[in-house]
Write a protein that holds these residues in place. Sequence first.
Motif, PDB file in Angstrom:
ATOM      1  N   GLN A  39      22.971 -10.882  21.110  1.00 26.53           N
ATOM      2  CA  GLN A  39      22.161 -10.384  22.225  1.00 26.53           C
ATOM      3  C   GLN A  39      22.750  -9.135  22.861  1.00 26.53           C
ATOM      4  N   GLN A  40      23.879  -8.664  22.344  1.00 29.01           N
ATOM      5  CA  GLN A  40      24.549  -7.497  22.925  1.00 29.01           C
ATOM      6  C   GLN A  40      24.176  -6.220  22.197  1.00 29.01           C
ATOM      7  N   ARG A  41      23.860  -5.190  22.960  1.00 28.62           N
ATOM      8  CA  ARG A  41      23.608  -3.856  22.422  1.00 28.62           C
ATOM      9  C   ARG A  41      24.748  -2.974  22.919  1.00 28.62           C
ATOM     10  N   ILE A  42      25.497  -2.394  21.962  1.00 28.99           N
ATOM     11  CA  ILE A  42      26.651  -1.599  22.376  1.00 28.99           C
ATOM     12  C   ILE A  42      26.560  -0.165  21.856  1.00 28.99           C
ATOM     13  N   HIS A  49      33.471  -0.446  24.128  1.00 25.81           N
ATOM     14  CA  HIS A  49      32.343  -1.289  23.723  1.00 25.81           C
ATOM     15  C   HIS A  49      32.609  -1.946  22.371  1.00 25.81           C
ATOM     16  N   VAL A  53      33.463  -6.516  21.362  1.00 23.76           N
ATOM     17  CA  VAL A  53      32.795  -7.457  20.464  1.00 23.76           C
ATOM     18  C   VAL A  53      33.631  -7.562  19.193  1.00 23.76           C
TER      19      VAL A  53
END
Length: 90
Positions: A39-42, A49, A53
Amino acid sequence: MIEKEVTVTIENGLHARPAAQLVQQASQYQSKLELVIGQQRINAKSILHLMSVAISEGQTIKVMVDGEDEQEAWTFIASFLQPGNESTLR
């Protein structure tokens, strides 16, 4: 905009050294480069960033590239994440 899924084949994933190399080279492109992990947008141009993750070898992530030089940026990031796999570049 280019949006594709890529399976990471970098040995040992994106640990500190390859993450730093990715950021350094990605920063040369005008296009916006983003990686979607779960669900993470980096931002792929940010070492903070990328290090926040854990991107491991064999993991499938979505790559999003948008901008003037998006095709060149896509070719770079796909070949970086999957060294030796030219079929991804299409």
